[in-house]
Design an enzyme around this catalytic site. Structure first.
Site, PDB file in Angstrom:
ATOM      1  N   ASN A   9     -18.057 -47.450   1.781  1.00  0.00           N
ATOM      2  CA  ASN A   9     -18.566 -48.824   1.699  1.00  0.00           C
ATOM      3  C   ASN A   9     -17.807 -49.527   0.574  1.00  0.00           C
ATOM      4  OD1 ASN A   9     -20.018 -51.167   1.463  1.00  0.00           O
ATOM      5  ND2 ASN A   9     -21.905 -50.186   0.753  1.00  0.00           N
ATOM      6  N   LYS A  11     -17.859 -52.596  -0.227  1.00  0.00           N
ATOM      7  CA  LYS A  11     -18.632 -53.707  -0.825  1.00  0.00           C
ATOM      8  C   LYS A  11     -17.722 -54.926  -1.020  1.00  0.00           C
ATOM      9  CE  LYS A  11     -21.710 -50.280  -2.752  1.00  0.00           C
ATOM     10  NZ  LYS A  11     -22.658 -49.881  -3.782  1.00  0.00           N
ATOM     11  N   HIS A  94     -28.794 -51.865   3.514  1.00  0.00           N
ATOM     12  CA  HIS A  94     -28.332 -51.410   2.199  1.00  0.00           C
ATOM     13  C   HIS A  94     -29.232 -52.018   1.118  1.00  0.00           C
ATOM     14  CE1 HIS A  94     -25.932 -50.648  -1.323  1.00  0.00           C
ATOM     15  NE2 HIS A  94     -25.268 -49.747  -0.616  1.00  0.00           N
ATOM     16  N   GLU A  96     -28.622 -53.168  -1.703  1.00  0.00           N
ATOM     17  CA  GLU A  96     -28.111 -54.406  -2.317  1.00  0.00           C
ATOM     18  C   GLU A  96     -28.464 -55.616  -1.441  1.00  0.00           C
ATOM     19  OE1 GLU A  96     -24.069 -53.061  -2.843  1.00  0.00           O
ATOM     20  OE2 GLU A  96     -24.778 -51.637  -4.346  1.00  0.00           O
ATOM     21  N   GLU A 166     -30.218 -43.253   0.658  1.00  0.00           N
ATOM     22  CA  GLU A 166     -29.571 -43.689  -0.573  1.00  0.00           C
ATOM     23  C   GLU A 166     -30.629 -44.029  -1.631  1.00  0.00           C
ATOM     24  OE1 GLU A 166     -25.342 -45.257   0.111  1.00  0.00           O
ATOM     25  OE2 GLU A 166     -26.708 -46.920   0.399  1.00  0.00           O
ATOM     26  N   GLY A 172     -24.358 -46.441  -7.662  1.00  0.00           N
ATOM     27  CA  GLY A 172     -23.503 -47.062  -8.675  1.00  0.00           C
ATOM     28  C   GLY A 172     -23.881 -46.687 -10.103  1.00  0.00           C
ATOM     29  N   SER A 212     -23.729 -42.385  -5.782  1.00  0.00           N
ATOM     30  CA  SER A 212     -22.873 -41.670  -6.731  1.00  0.00           C
ATOM     31  C   SER A 212     -22.294 -40.377  -6.170  1.00  0.00           C
ATOM     32  CB  SER A 212     -23.616 -41.413  -8.050  1.00  0.00           C
ATOM     33  OG  SER A 212     -23.932 -42.659  -8.659  1.00  0.00           O
TER      34      SER A 212
HETATM   35  P1  PGA Z   1     -21.989 -45.518  -4.975  1.00  0.00           P
HETATM   36  O1  PGA Z   1     -22.535 -46.481  -3.818  1.00  0.00           O
HETATM   37  O2  PGA Z   1     -21.279 -44.372  -4.291  1.00  0.00           O
HETATM   38  O3  PGA Z   1     -21.032 -46.373  -5.786  1.00  0.00           O
HETATM   39  O4  PGA Z   1     -23.153 -45.065  -5.760  1.00  0.00           O
HETATM   40  C1  PGA Z   1     -23.101 -45.974  -2.645  1.00  0.00           C
HETATM   41  C2  PGA Z   1     -23.525 -47.084  -1.739  1.00  0.00           C
HETATM   42  O5  PGA Z   1     -23.930 -48.143  -2.234  1.00  0.00           O
HETATM   43  O6  PGA Z   1     -23.470 -46.960  -0.506  1.00  0.00           O
END
Ligand code: PGA
Length: 250
Positions: A9, A11, A94, A96, A166, A172, A212
């Site tokens: 992803n 983003k 997601h 976010e 997740e 993140g 992560s």
């Molecule tokens: P990350 O993000 O690997 O940077 O923690 C995962 C995601 O948001 O799908």
């Protein structure tokens, strides 16, 4: 038997040139047809990246789609538009999008319906915030996110859905869920699917982990029986790291 899936992803990252060169670097580093590989670049780079990776065992997906089929929604992109340029997958739910764009379970449910109508495959994200895990309520919380958005699908439609667990506190943050924490959730999701849709559906649905995920923790996650791949954010922006995670799920 389920085939593992590793998805990147991207983003809101990479310029056009950077995105193309990252996609080419990934293509150049793939060592095996396993696992399935999927990347989610920005909308405006989808077509060109798709042209660059086609025929190289990489699929391209979109990070979002609108919950209506078409109409006066300035600036939005429909599932059918994505399908019309050859996009095969869309990411829905997601955290976010839930947190920064107020996407509720009702909206997400409509998005899943639009995506399925447009013959897209869905990667549906679920996961709890830290305070819910601290209270030990994470399994129920995730259960609701699934119940409200995907468990009203038919068995046939469920075949087009991959679930991404997740935990929000791991996205993140560098704070990965332990393999045991992730396995507990994946196993509970699979057993709910078994109750609702039967053993074959539970056996074939893919449940991938995100939050992560990095080269140094991917192998331990991959060893868990109910973890069928990864949804990778930060580490997917570096081809070497991404491919090393891919290789952990071969
Ligand atoms: P990350 O993000 O690997 O940077 O923690 C995962 C995601 O948001 O799908």
């Amino acid at each position: 038997m389920r085939r593992n899936l590793v998805a990147g992803n991207w983003k809101m990252n990479t310029s056009f040139r950077e995105g193309i060169s990252l996609a080419k670097e990934i293509v150049g580093s793939i060592e095996s047809k396993k696992p399935e590989i999927l990347i989610f670049p920005s909308f405006i780079h989808l077509s060109e990246i798709q042209n660059n990776v086609s025929g190289h065992f990489i699929q391209v997906g979109a990070q979002n789609c609108h919950h209506k089929a078409s109409g006066a929604y300035t600036g939005e992109i429909s599932a059918a538009m994505l399908q019309s340029i050859g996009i095969s997958h869309v990411l829905i739910g997601h955290s976010e999008r839930r947190n920064y764009f107020n996407e509720t379970d009702d909206i997400l449910n409509a998005k899943v319906q639009r995506a399925l109508e447009a013959s897209l495959q869905v990667i549906y994200c679920c996961g709890e915030p830290e305070n819910i895990r601290t209270k030990g309520q994470h399994i129920d919380f995730i259960q609701h996110q699934l119940e409200n958005v995907v468990f009203n699908c038919s068995k046939k439609d469920l075949e087009k859905i991959t679930i991404a667990y997740e935990p929000i506190w791991a996205i993140g943050t560098g704070k990965v869920a332990s393999p045991e924490q992730a396995q507990e959730v994946h196993q509970s999701i699979r057993s709910t699917i078994q109750t609702k849709y039967g053993e074959d559906a539970a056996h074939s649905i893919r449940i991938i982990y995100g939050g992560s995920c990095k080269p140094d923790n991917a192998t331990a996650l991959a060893q868990q029986p109910d973890i069928d791949g990864a949804l990778v954010g930060g580490a997917s922006l570096n081809a070497t790291d991404f491919i090393s995670i891919v290789n952990a799920f071969v």
